[in-house]
Design an enzyme around this catalytic site. Structure first.
Site, mmCIF file in Angstrom:
data_model
loop_
_atom_site.group_PDB
_atom_site.id
_atom_site.type_symbol
_atom_site.label_atom_id
_atom_site.label_comp_id
_atom_site.label_asym_id
_atom_site.label_seq_id
_atom_site.Cartn_x
_atom_site.Cartn_y
_atom_site.Cartn_z
ATOM 1 N N HIS A 153 111.622 80.559 139.896
ATOM 2 C CA HIS A 153 112.587 79.456 139.766
ATOM 3 C C HIS A 153 111.883 78.095 139.784
ATOM 4 C CE1 HIS A 153 115.610 82.557 140.831
ATOM 5 N NE2 HIS A 153 114.688 82.921 141.726
ATOM 6 N N SER A 274 99.718 55.926 124.560
ATOM 7 C CA SER A 274 100.987 55.314 124.192
ATOM 8 C C SER A 274 100.692 53.948 123.604
ATOM 9 C CB SER A 274 101.868 55.178 125.429
ATOM 10 O OG SER A 274 102.806 54.136 125.244
ATOM 11 N N LYS A 280 98.977 55.538 129.798
ATOM 12 C CA LYS A 280 99.433 56.897 129.468
ATOM 13 C C LYS A 280 98.353 57.784 128.858
ATOM 14 C CE LYS A 280 103.498 58.059 128.954
ATOM 15 N NZ LYS A 280 104.444 58.923 129.616
ATOM 16 N N GLU A 287 102.718 69.871 123.702
ATOM 17 C CA GLU A 287 104.127 69.691 123.311
ATOM 18 C C GLU A 287 104.364 70.172 121.881
ATOM 19 O OE1 GLU A 287 105.739 65.682 124.785
ATOM 20 O OE2 GLU A 287 103.587 65.571 125.133
#
Ligand code: ARG
Length: 455
Positions: A153, A274, A280, A287
């Site tokens: 979980h 970024s 960043k 992804e």
């Protein structure tokens, strides 16, 4: 090539919707290989005279060199790769070119070309999966005893070793490879010689063309031969499953690279910045692998939906079989390379992992198991006692191994100081010696076996 019974040519839009050359030109090598095998067989069977057959073979060699050097010139009027090669052959050798299509149809021709292509694609993906497995093995070996939290979980559950966690993906890749191998064995039959749908009146040697093209045998039913696309669907289904596995690892990389976790750092080579936030470092490659897995599932879906309503034998709908397979292959090969690169180069922040493993009272199960093993308490009661110990630790704001013995004996008098031997995360993972468990020695043994398996 088929205009004999037509008075008018096709409209521009008919040409455009009909043509597959913009994408099936990718099959040129397979098309020429299939034609050569067919021409040699026609010659050996005396169906085409030796002189014409030799000119055809020389012409095909020349076209191969030409395409190799400069690609081909697309002409929508020539529809597909099969007609492009044949038309070029006619330009090069004249009327003898017209004998190549004896006892053959584009229906068995496309079936053989596409099978050859998918078979090569399977081999290339298998090599990519093997490289991915080797990367996993190297990192798992390095971290056979590194402790990290195991989750259920996404809540800290029990400590595990990082090597064990990485080896879970090795097992998935192993099953993926076996699915591709299984599909490869089943697709390895030659449809050449089925002709349009019914077979042919010429005395072909289908065994010879099958052998020449590396197939185990010819297909047994001409109708099935020209209308079967199971081989592409099986390829796409195995690709979709592989993508699904890569996507799960990609998701873990994204989570682990986030600041609150900080389990891993990706190298510059696999990070992006970024344009507005200078601090960043984004895990874009992971992804994109996660995102692309959706396209792999979509490719399977696209072809399955195309095929499901088609009566026997060939229908032009089947021309739509190639783009999903080409796109899935390109996507999966790229995703495998990206994941292999990330696994090889990412840094594991082992201190963060160990600290997270020690949090969340992750050795509570070890306390319950100790009560069962040493104090003879039934497991359900041990579970309850341990729950009270966790509550006491939570109230005191300390991890389980730091609870004073007095607190533990006040909860249950059967607890003594030997319990501290099982409460550390190191003791916990070392104790998981059941076959397939996370104990470092077990993980090392599995890695050694796995190395032998993949050679
Ligand atoms: N370009 C076609 C395809 O990809 C080849 C087979 C065409 N056959 C036919 N009878 N029109 O499926």
């Amino acid at each position: 090539m088929w205009g004999g019974r037509f008075a008018d040519g096709p409209s521009a839009v008919m040409r455009e919707i009909n043509a597959s050359i913009p994408f099936d030109k990718r099959l040129w090598r397979q098309d020429i290989a299939g034609s050569k095998a067919h021409a040699r067989m026609l010659k050996a069977q005396g169906i085409v005279g030796a002189e014409d057959a030799d000119r055809i073979l020389e012409g095909l060699d020349a076209i191969e060199k030409e395409y190799e050097a400069g690609g081909l010139v697309e002409n929508l009027a020539l529809e597909d790769i099969h007609m492009h090669v044949e038309a070029r052959l006619a330009e090069l050798i004249g009327p003898a070119a017209g004998r190549l299509h004896t006892a053959r149809s584009r229906n068995d021709q496309v079936a053989i070309d596409f099978r050859l292509w998918v078979r090569d694609a399977v081999d290339a993906i298998d090599a990519g999966l093997a490289a991915f497995q080797r990367a996993l093995l190297t990192r798992a070996e390095e971290h056979a005893a590194t402790i990290m939290p195991g989750f259920t979980h996404l809540q800290v559950a029990q400590p595990v070793t990082l090597g064990h966690h990485l080896m879970a993906y090795f097992e998935m890749a192993k099953r993926d490879r076996s699915r591709f191998a299984d599909a490869r064995a089943r697709m390895n039959e030659s449809p050449l010689g089925a002709a349009a749908l019914a077979g042919t009146s010429f005395q072909l040697d289908r065994e010879a063309t099958a052998t020449a093209l590396g197939f185990a045998r010819p297909t047994a039913n001409s109708l099935d031969s020209v209308s079967d696309r199971d081989f592409a669907l099986e390829f796409l289904s195995a690709a979709a499953m592989t993508g699904l596995h890569l996507s799960r690892l990609a998701e873990e990389i994204v989570i682990w690279a986030s600041q609150p976790y900080g389990f891993i750092s990706l190298p510059d080579a696999f990070s992006t910045g970024s344009s507005i936030m200078p601090q960043k470092r984004n895990p874009d490659a992971a992804e994109l692998v996660r995102g692309h897995s959706g396209r792999l599932l979509g490719a399977f879906q696209a072809l399955a939906v195309t095929m499901k309503g088609l009566p026997l034998a060939y229908s032009k709908d089947m021309q739509d079989d190639k783009e999903p397979a080409f796109q899935a292959y390109d996507t999966l090969a790229l995703c495998l390379a990206a994941m292999t690169g990330m696994v090889e180069t990412l840094t594991f922040n082992t201190d963060r992992m160990r600290a997270a493993a020690a949090g969340g009272f992750s050795t509570a199960t070890d306390l319950a198991d100790w009560l069962v093993r040493v104090a003879g308490v039934p497991f359900r009661e041990a579970h309850h006692i341990t729950g009270r110990a966790v509550k006491a630790a939570e109230d005191a704001g300390v991890p389980l191994p730091d609870l004073p013995l007095a607190t533990l004996t006040a909860i249950d008098a059967r607890i003594d100081d030997r319990v501290y031997e099982v409460l550390s995360v190191e003791a916990s993972v070392a104790s998981r010696t059941s076959f397939g468990g996370t104990a470092p020695d077990g993980v090392r043994a599995r890695i050694a076996d796995a190395r032998r398996e993949i050679g």
